[in-house]
Scaffold this active site. Structure first.
Site: not given
Length: 543
Positions: A162, A449
């Protein structure tokens, strides 16, 4: 150095091995061809936000220039056999030990994250790229300070990468005097160094694409893929990518996004936490769209449930995977009762996903893999359930549009002092870890996150703006209320961690995000400036 290309980070042997002259030439081509388009699309985001603030709500496109739900005939191209079965995927940062453990975890896929689970300091970015090369070469190893050695098993997960979202820059590399796109840097370095390695192993480059807000942003990614494949001598369609539907605007353009990427699509994923953040951000000016305490917003909330159902329907109609969302729980040590309760939440969440029609799901910790795997093995006997379409008739898009935007009005008791304090503490602790180079952080038994910090600070900002009701029904969230609780919680943190400059910086950044009269789009650029400025104090850039 090549004309117009300037490395603004420390240059050592690791940097030289990644940023070769050939790689830099390729990165320069990417930025010069696509950087301007990216900036135009980012301006469109700002323009769209102004429209929403002025009362123009999102809706499905009526006159899009690509085929939409009204055309039932097209499907995305098929994906390789090695990613037909994606029932459990694990995600994590790109540091060496984490990469090895994730690839060995027993998950079907490991998504190596250069985005929300990563602090993109120069060392993390460069070492992460080297770790990807070593992982694809099957040569990656790591020896801990205690002497324990980590190596790959014979059977490992399939690797996805990603890159950063379109909104982020890479300030350590300038093209023609301007910082390069972080997305193009992460993607470009990876594809340049790994495409031949993967070809030699009869594999492909796989990506997750984050934070998109429109099909035009997907079109840009597709153009980048086509150019890169031509440049590197790869057949068109070699690259496959799953798009994270993690913005409220993208949920209205899922068909169009798949169409733009139809030769390169590997489906869509419910990026649930960033989706909640996006909902708050886009409707920052709407008091009737405030959300309750962060812990009370679940996938069974009606607006979230509608988003899930539409994603599954759209993906399966177009012949691609519909991936479920993240389980962020981590094992709770020394408290069996609490741990059992946390694992039961995971089990029920994954059961809900597979029964709804998802083809796979995400976990943040290896201990959750058997729990998720059991649910998908029990309820999904084939490699996937793409052939399952939840409804035999096309959904009523007018009704879906309403449900995607509908939330219950916040009432007294929905926003608690405990929830308010939790948002402050979690936000500051995450920012402190990020400034220290860690983008994936265990906080209160969850692997957090950037999305969690984004929700935490955006909720507080919106609650203050609209004077959200407090539990007594008589008082409201105000700046004075925030200032009092913020001081109490930040004082506790500073007392527990004295003389920590990064904590002081994190407290300052968090407070700036809250007291800003205008909503700040993303918190990571503010943190990134601190990181880059700190790095530049320790070296002289090589030109």
């Amino acid at each position: 150095m090549l004309r117009g290309i300037e490395i603004r980070g420390k240059v050592d042997k690791n940097v030289k091995s990644i940023l070769t002259e050939e790689c830099l030439t390729f990165l320069g081509e990417l930025e010069r061809r696509f950087g301007g388009i990216r900036k135009n699309l980012l301006q469109k985001r700002l323009d769209r936000q102004i429209d929403i603030n002025n009362g123009i709500l999102p809706s499905f496109l009526k006159d899009s220039d690509c085929k939409r739900a009204t055309d039932k005939n097209w499907k995305c191209s098929s994906v390789p056999l090695e990613i037909q079965d994606r029932r459990v995927e694990i995600t994590g940062p790109t540091d060496r030990k984490m990469v090895i453990n994730a690839l060995n975890s027993g998950a079907k896929v490991f998504m190596a994250d250069f985005e929300d689970a990563n602090c993109p300091n120069w060392e993390n970015s460069i070492h992460g790229q080297q770790n990807m090369i070593d992982a694809n070469n099957r040569t990656i190893s790591f020896t801990s300070a205690e002497g324990r050695k980590y190596e790959l098993n014979k059977q490992v997960a399939v690797l996805f990468v990603r890159p950063r979202g379109w909104h982020l820059n890479e300030d350590h590399l300038a093209i023609d005097g301007l910082s390069m796109s972080g997305s193009l840097f992460d993607f470009g370095c990876y594809i340049f160094h790994n495409h031949q390695i993967l070809k030699n192993r009869n594999s492909n480059p796989y990506f997750y694409l984050p934070k998109m807000e429109s099909h035009l942003e997907a079109r840009l990614w597709n153009d980048v893929f086509v150019f890169s494949q031509n440049y590197l001598g790869m057949p068109i369609g070699t690259i496959k990518a799953t798009v994270l539907i993690e913005t409220i605007l993208a949920s209205f353009e899922m068909d169009e996004i798949l169409y733009e990427l139809r030769d390169h699509s590997a489906g869509l994923n419910c990026g649930r936490w960033d989706y909640i953040f996006s909902f708050i951000k886009k409707f920052q000016s709407y008091p009737d769209k405030m959300l309750p305490d962060r812990a009370k917003v679940t996938m069974t909330s009606p607006f979230m449930d509608s988003y899930v159902k539409l994603l599954i329907y759209t993906c399966h109609k177009r012949g691609v995977h519909a991936m479920g969302g993240m389980a962020a729980q981590i094992p709770i040590k020394n408290n069996e009762q609490a741990n059992n309760a946390a694992m039961e939440k995971v089990r029920l969440d994954k059961q809900r996903e597979v029964r709804a029609g998802h083809d796979g799901t995400w976990v943040a910790h290896p201990a959750l893999i058997p729990i998720a795997m059991e649910q998908f093995n029990t309820h999904m006997k084939s490699q996937n359930q793409i052939s399952y379409i939840p409804s035999s008739t096309a959904p009523n898009f007018e009704e879906i549009a309403k449900s995607l935007l509908s939330v219950d009005p916040v009432k007294p008791g929905d926003i608690t002092e405990d929830g308010f304090r939790s948002n402050i503490v979690v936000g500051i602790l995450y920012l402190e870890a990020w400034l220290n180079g860690n983008g994936c952080v265990p906080i209160h038994n969850l692997m957090e996150d950037a999305a969690t910090a984004e929700i935490s600070r955006s909720q507080i900002w919106q609650w203050i703006k609209h004077k959200a009701p407090l539990p007594d029904g008589k008082s409201f969230v105000t700046l004075q209320y925030y200032n009092r609780i913020f001081k109490e919680e930040s004082d506790k943190l500073e007392k527990a961690h004295p003389n920590s400059k990064t904590l002081t910086d994190a407290i300052q950044i968090f407070n700036n995000l809250i007291v800003s009269p205008n909503f700040i789009d993303f918190l990571t650029p503010s943190c990134y400036k601190f990181v880059v400025d700190s790095e530049r104090k320790t070296f002289s850039p090589k030109l």
